[in-house]
Design a protein around this motif. Structure first.
Motif, PDB file in Angstrom:
ATOM      1  N   MET A   1       0.590  -1.616   0.418  1.00 40.08           N
ATOM      2  CA  MET A   1       0.380   0.158  -0.036  1.00 40.08           C
ATOM      3  C   MET A   1       1.249   1.079   0.331  1.00 40.08           C
ATOM      4  O   MET A   1       1.764   1.366   0.951  1.00 40.08           O
ATOM      5  N   ALA A   2       0.400   2.479  -0.694  1.00 37.19           N
ATOM      6  CA  ALA A   2       1.361   3.366  -1.020  1.00 37.19           C
ATOM      7  C   ALA A   2       1.419   3.816   0.362  1.00 37.19           C
ATOM      8  O   ALA A   2       0.562   3.956   1.145  1.00 37.19           O
ATOM      9  N   ALA A   3       1.762   5.331   0.696  1.00 42.78           N
ATOM     10  CA  ALA A   3       1.603   5.988   2.698  1.00 42.78           C
ATOM     11  C   ALA A   3       0.039   6.716   1.954  1.00 42.78           C
ATOM     12  O   ALA A   3      -0.124   7.139   0.780  1.00 42.78           O
ATOM     13  N   PRO A   4      -0.305   7.383   2.921  1.00 45.60           N
ATOM     14  CA  PRO A   4      -1.753   7.773   3.456  1.00 45.60           C
ATOM     15  C   PRO A   4      -1.329   8.591   2.129  1.00 45.60           C
ATOM     16  O   PRO A   4      -0.644   9.193   2.784  1.00 45.60           O
ATOM     17  N   ALA A   5      -2.568   8.851   1.439  1.00 48.24           N
ATOM     18  CA  ALA A   5      -2.632  10.910   1.201  1.00 48.24           C
ATOM     19  C   ALA A   5      -2.652  11.688   1.463  1.00 48.24           C
ATOM     20  O   ALA A   5      -1.991  12.762   0.932  1.00 48.24           O
ATOM     21  N   PHE A   6      -3.186  11.286   2.693  1.00 50.28           N
ATOM     22  CA  PHE A   6      -3.556  12.581   3.712  1.00 50.28           C
ATOM     23  C   PHE A   6      -1.478  12.438   4.041  1.00 50.28           C
ATOM     24  O   PHE A   6      -2.079  11.994   5.525  1.00 50.28           O
ATOM     25  N   LEU A 124       2.683  -0.127  11.369  1.00 55.17           N
ATOM     26  CA  LEU A 124       3.807   0.511  10.172  1.00 55.17           C
ATOM     27  C   LEU A 124       3.257   0.383   9.112  1.00 55.17           C
ATOM     28  O   LEU A 124       3.310   0.055   7.509  1.00 55.17           O
ATOM     29  N   ARG A 125       2.378  -1.520   8.542  1.00 54.26           N
ATOM     30  CA  ARG A 125       1.764  -1.789   7.412  1.00 54.26           C
ATOM     31  C   ARG A 125       0.929  -0.448   6.477  1.00 54.26           C
ATOM     32  O   ARG A 125       0.698  -0.648   5.669  1.00 54.26           O
ATOM     33  N   TYR A 126       1.174  -0.173   7.660  1.00 53.51           N
ATOM     34  CA  TYR A 126      -0.574   1.110   7.296  1.00 53.51           C
ATOM     35  C   TYR A 126      -0.445   2.325   6.972  1.00 53.51           C
ATOM     36  O   TYR A 126      -0.581   3.366   6.947  1.00 53.51           O
ATOM     37  N   ALA A 127       0.751   2.163   7.249  1.00 52.84           N
ATOM     38  CA  ALA A 127       2.049   3.341   7.309  1.00 52.84           C
ATOM     39  C   ALA A 127       2.824   3.861   5.833  1.00 52.84           C
ATOM     40  O   ALA A 127       3.569   4.408   5.435  1.00 52.84           O
ATOM     41  N   GLY A 128       2.717   2.225   4.944  1.00 53.98           N
ATOM     42  CA  GLY A 128       2.724   2.049   3.814  1.00 53.98           C
ATOM     43  C   GLY A 128       4.873   1.628   4.160  1.00 53.98           C
ATOM     44  O   GLY A 128       5.617   1.580   3.213  1.00 53.98           O
ATOM     45  N   VAL A 129       5.177   1.260   5.487  1.00 59.45           N
ATOM     46  CA  VAL A 129       6.557   1.543   6.018  1.00 59.45           C
ATOM     47  C   VAL A 129       6.571  -0.348   4.842  1.00 59.45           C
ATOM     48  O   VAL A 129       5.732  -1.492   4.763  1.00 59.45           O
ATOM     49  N   GLY A 130       7.725  -0.638   4.216  1.00 62.79           N
ATOM     50  CA  GLY A 130       8.446  -1.833   3.473  1.00 62.79           C
ATOM     51  C   GLY A 130       8.522  -3.322   4.723  1.00 62.79           C
ATOM     52  O   GLY A 130       8.702  -3.697   5.865  1.00 62.79           O
ATOM     53  N   LEU A 131       7.926  -3.954   4.125  1.00 65.67           N
ATOM     54  CA  LEU A 131       8.736  -5.300   5.042  1.00 65.67           C
ATOM     55  C   LEU A 131       9.789  -5.527   6.017  1.00 65.67           C
ATOM     56  O   LEU A 131       9.819  -5.628   7.367  1.00 65.67           O
TER      57      LEU A 131
ATOM     58  N   MET B   1       0.319  -4.048  -2.443  1.00 70.43           N
ATOM     59  CA  MET B   1      -0.418  -5.686  -2.730  1.00 70.43           C
ATOM     60  C   MET B   1       0.334  -6.692  -2.563  1.00 70.43           C
ATOM     61  O   MET B   1      -0.935  -7.848  -2.552  1.00 70.43           O
ATOM     62  N   LEU B   2       1.161  -7.388  -2.968  1.00 70.96           N
ATOM     63  CA  LEU B   2       2.233  -8.425  -2.306  1.00 70.96           C
ATOM     64  C   LEU B   2       1.922  -8.466  -1.261  1.00 70.96           C
ATOM     65  O   LEU B   2       1.722  -9.307   0.053  1.00 70.96           O
ATOM     66  N   ASP B   3       2.394  -6.705  -0.402  1.00 68.38           N
ATOM     67  CA  ASP B   3       2.221  -7.530   1.257  1.00 68.38           C
ATOM     68  C   ASP B   3       0.452  -7.691   1.890  1.00 68.38           C
ATOM     69  O   ASP B   3       0.350  -8.804   2.687  1.00 68.38           O
ATOM     70  N   HIS B   4      -0.748  -7.516   1.508  1.00 66.80           N
ATOM     71  CA  HIS B   4      -1.682  -7.695   1.494  1.00 66.80           C
ATOM     72  C   HIS B   4      -2.217  -9.059   1.376  1.00 66.80           C
ATOM     73  O   HIS B   4      -2.458  -9.852   1.564  1.00 66.80           O
ATOM     74  N   ILE B   5      -1.356  -9.629  -0.228  1.00 63.27           N
ATOM     75  CA  ILE B   5      -1.497 -10.896  -0.077  1.00 63.27           C
ATOM     76  C   ILE B   5      -0.749 -11.881   1.055  1.00 63.27           C
ATOM     77  O   ILE B   5      -1.398 -12.926   0.903  1.00 63.27           O
ATOM     78  N   LEU B   6       0.406 -11.287   1.189  1.00 60.96           N
ATOM     79  CA  LEU B   6       1.242 -11.860   2.734  1.00 60.96           C
ATOM     80  C   LEU B   6       0.277 -12.447   3.959  1.00 60.96           C
ATOM     81  O   LEU B   6       0.196 -12.776   4.561  1.00 60.96           O
ATOM     82  N   SER B   7       0.076 -10.579   3.573  1.00 55.58           N
ATOM     83  CA  SER B   7      -0.847 -10.903   5.266  1.00 55.58           C
ATOM     84  C   SER B   7      -2.336 -11.804   5.161  1.00 55.58           C
ATOM     85  O   SER B   7      -2.877 -11.680   6.304  1.00 55.58           O
ATOM     86  N   ALA B   8      -2.536 -12.316   3.952  1.00 53.33           N
ATOM     87  CA  ALA B   8      -4.001 -12.489   3.414  1.00 53.33           C
ATOM     88  C   ALA B   8      -4.031 -13.755   4.314  1.00 53.33           C
ATOM     89  O   ALA B   8      -4.323 -14.529   5.201  1.00 53.33           O
ATOM     90  N   LEU B   9      -2.391 -14.479   3.586  1.00 50.11           N
ATOM     91  CA  LEU B   9      -1.233 -15.985   4.371  1.00 50.11           C
ATOM     92  C   LEU B   9      -1.279 -15.674   5.398  1.00 50.11           C
ATOM     93  O   LEU B   9      -1.973 -17.679   5.584  1.00 50.11           O
ATOM     94  N   GLN B  10      -1.415 -14.895   5.838  1.00 50.88           N
ATOM     95  CA  GLN B  10      -0.867 -14.578   7.388  1.00 50.88           C
ATOM     96  C   GLN B  10      -2.607 -15.749   8.209  1.00 50.88           C
ATOM     97  O   GLN B  10      -2.725 -16.453   9.134  1.00 50.88           O
ATOM     98  N   ALA B  11      -3.483 -14.963   7.749  1.00 45.57           N
ATOM     99  CA  ALA B  11      -4.073 -14.607   8.501  1.00 45.57           C
ATOM    100  C   ALA B  11      -5.000 -16.352   8.017  1.00 45.57           C
ATOM    101  O   ALA B  11      -6.026 -16.267   9.367  1.00 45.57           O
TER     102      ALA B  11
END
Ligand code: ATP
Ligand code: MG
Lengths: 245, 400
Positions: A1-6, A124-131, B1-11
């Motif tokens: 997800m991209a960083a929040p637009a706001f 951090l996921r919802y902040a758009g930070v990489g894994l 998107m990959l992130d979403h799929i990964l966390s879906a798999l996790q769930a």
């Protein structure tokens, strides 16, 4: 997800982190309106450490949700870092919560069957930070609450105190300006509760994070410099703790 | 998107049993689609191949007029004038567009040698039959034109007949009894195997004229012929009708079927069958989809608190919507792939164990099955995901 637009501006520009004025919150229970907050005013500066107390059902949690941008006023205003939360939309409120606020709940509210590190990394996921970066910062936050040795444990394998520390690590991982804690020691025994309170005091001290704790615990309330007491939806006390708390 | 799929798999891996049970519906649905459609598809391919193998541009002339061309028994209506050898002769002379012409007299009866006996199909045919129908002798010779003229009592037998009557001895030159006539065997057909359920080696051919005598039937069952080339099939049909009408006071009293008609009719039959099978299989896929939707709805309810927490941590409605949609999608497509894998494995196993069974996994089935499971995932995920996204964060957090 991209960083929040706001992208909210940094809270530093505002001396007062929280400004509440004339706050009212009314729920519809069936056809009956139920007013839970009846005109509350207060201001909390950056870096403060405040306890909110009051009898059960007085509206403490309802107030917390307002300060936490999870709910908006029926009347009056709540300003967080200058933002009038009543005028923001869902995505903007989400961005404010993500950027400025860390929540700690009575029931810990960790994701089950998910490791401590992944639980802490979630905001951090919802902040758009990489894994990778998420994991790194999550480990760092777990270090702050002295849980580095429990990184890969799931909540099921942690004690109550450890769970609450994981939850606190999750709350501070985004380096928020405000920690909102709703009865964080309610599910813990006295000794562990004490440790958690000391942890909040240290975080307030070391990180300068503003801490607001809703509590029933008179001992905890006596440790803070400022107590806000709510009774029946009204602010009845705002100042240093008094003997009749 | 990959992130979403990964966390879906996790769930989903966090609740393995439930995920597996949910997937089971889709696995079975996709398996059903794959297998049933493969059956239909295989049947069509088999029929196509078989019908193309019986000859090239074949035309079958039957007595009686039928308006609609297609598959069926002998044409109804008043058969005022049957087909005769003279019709064959006329077609041979005037049928410039025809490759060859052979009369057919169908009969049956016991074929006997000494004390052995076999009930085979006996056909009276002409010399042209061999080339037209792609049935050749590999020992001796086929029925010849002069056998018809002289009404000789000679026979050509298939492998099954030969084996039944003579074992491993050569039948060539031996005399067998067919009905109440004695026939000398002059040729043995090459092995053909079964086709559409008929044993093509359990046949006996005798001259058509002799067959008329034997079966006391002085008209022909059919006339078999073929157009010289594919482009002229329609003209050839018209020519046959013309030639035969001239011999019937200008009346058109025959029906000509082409090989293509036959393939076409059987093709529509098998297509209809495939469609019916697909419809049945779709129902099971639909049930699988409803299963996913149900479990997702339960999951949304059970995870209400989690949804509230995620919202508190900064998830937007959109994030929650995507999360549950992708979970449903992952469940459905993983289930679909597993179903497809099992189906493909089963088909491959059947194909190698029993090559005769017409079962065929074509790419389009795989694509459709996978696409269908994807669609099922979206369709069954939308409602629960929307419900999850619409939850008020405070209500979700207060949910017990
Ligand atoms: N969404 C809602 N709809 C209707 N009534 C609500 C809603 N939220 C809260 N209330 C009511 O508002 C009142 C205050 O609730 P709140 O949770 O804020 O109390 P509290 O001070 O946190 O109590 P406690 O100390 O027991 O946690 C209660 O009577 C509660 O039933
Ligand atoms: Mg409360």
């Amino acid at each position: 997800m991209a960083a929040p637009a706001f992208a909210p501006h940094a809270p530093e520009e505002h001396e007062a982190l929280i400004e509440v004025s004339g706050l009212e919150r009314t729920f519809m229970v069936g056809d009956e309106p139920l007013t839970v907050l009846r005109g509350v005013d207060f201001t909390i500066p950056r870096g403060a450490y405040v306890a909110i107390i009051g009898p059960s059902g007085s509206g403490k949690s309802t107030l917390m949700y307002q300060l936490g941008c999870l709910d908006t006023p029926s009347a009056g205003t709540v300003r967080l870092a200058g933002y009038d939360i009543g005028s923001l939309d869902d995505a903007e409120l989400a961005a404010l919560r993500n950027r400025f606020i860390g929540f700690v709940f009575q029931a810990f509210n960790l994701l089950p069957r998910t490791t401590a590190v992944d639980n802490v990394a979630l905001p951090l996921r919802y902040a758009g930070v990489g894994l990778r970066e998420r994991r790194r910062r999550a480990r760092e936050a777990l270090g702050r609450v002295a849980l580095s040795h429990r990184e890969d444990h799931t909540p099921e394998r942690l004690s109550g105190g450890e769970r609450q520390r994981v939850a606190i690590a999750r709350a501070i991982v985004t380096e928020p300006a405000l920690l909102l804690c709703d009865e964080p020691t309610g599910n813990l025994d006295q000794k562990v509760g004490r440790e958690i309170v000391e942890l909040f005091e240290r975080l307030n001290d070391e990180l300068g994070v503003t801490v607001i704790i809703v509590t029933h615990d008179p001992a905890l309330a006596r440790r803070v410099r400022r107590v806000i007491k709510i009774v029946d939806g009204r602010l009845v006390h705002d100042g240093p703790p008094t003997a009749d708390l | 998107m990959l992130d979403h799929i990964l966390s879906a798999l996790q769930a989903l891996t966090a609740n393995k049993v439930r995920s597996a049970l949910t997937m089971l519906g889709v696995i079975i649905g996709v398996l059903a689609v794959t297998l049933l459609v493969s059956v239909g598809d295989g049947a069509r391919a088999y029929i196509d191949k078989t019908l193309s193998g019986i000859g090239t541009n074949l035309l079958i002339v039957q007595p009686g007029r039928r308006e609609t061309r297609g598959l069926g028994g002998p044409p109804t209506g008043n058969i005022s004038r049957p087909l005769t050898m003279d019709d064959v002769t006329a077609l041979k002379r005037q049928g410039t567009l025809l490759r060859d012409v052979s009369p057919i007299v169908a009969g049956g009866g016991a074929v006997r040698f000494e004390n052995r006996q076999r009930d085979s199909t006996v056909f009276g045919v002409g010399a042209g039959f061999s080339d037209l129908r792609n049935m050749h002798v590999d020992v001796g010779s086929f029925i010849r034109e002069e056998d018809l003229t002289a009404r000789r009592r000679v026979a050509v037998v298939g492998r099954t007949v030969a084996k039944a009557l003579f074992g491993n001895d050569s039948p060539l030159g031996r005399t067998v009894r067919i009905s109440d006539g004695r026939f000398r065997i002059v040729g043995i057909l090459e092995k053909k195997g079964t086709s559409l359920g008929f044993d093509l080696d359990d046949l006996v051919f005798i001259p058509a004229t002799t067959a008329s005598d034997l079966f006391h039937q002085d008209f022909l069952s059919q006339i078999l012929t073929a157009a010289r080339n594919k482009a002229e099939v329609q003209q050839a049909i018209l020519q046959i009708e013309e030639v035969l009408a001239r011999r019937r006071n200008g009346e058109n009293e025959v029906t000509v079927q082409s090989q293509d008609d036959l393939i076409g009719v059987l093709g529509t039959v098998t297509s209809a069958m495939t469609a019916a099978l697909l419809a049945i299989a779709s129902v099971s896929l639909l049930v699988g989809g409803i299963g996913i939707m149900n479990i997702m709805l339960v999951s949304v309810r059970e995870r209400t608190r989690e949804i509230g927490v995620r919202r508190a941590l900064g998830a937007t409605r959109h994030d929650i919507l995507l999360q549950f949609l992708i979970e449903a999608l992952v469940l459905a497509t993983v289930g679909g792939l597993i179903g497809l894998g099992i189906g493909g494995g089963l088909i491959a196993a059947v194909n190698s164990a029993a090559p005769d069974v017409p079962l065929k996994l074509s790419p389009w089935i795989a694509t459709i099955a996978f696409g269908a499971s994807f669609a099922v995932g979206i369709a069954s995920g939308v409602v629960p995901a929307r419900r999850a996204a619409q939850l008020d964060p405070v209500d979700a957090l207060r949910y017990e």
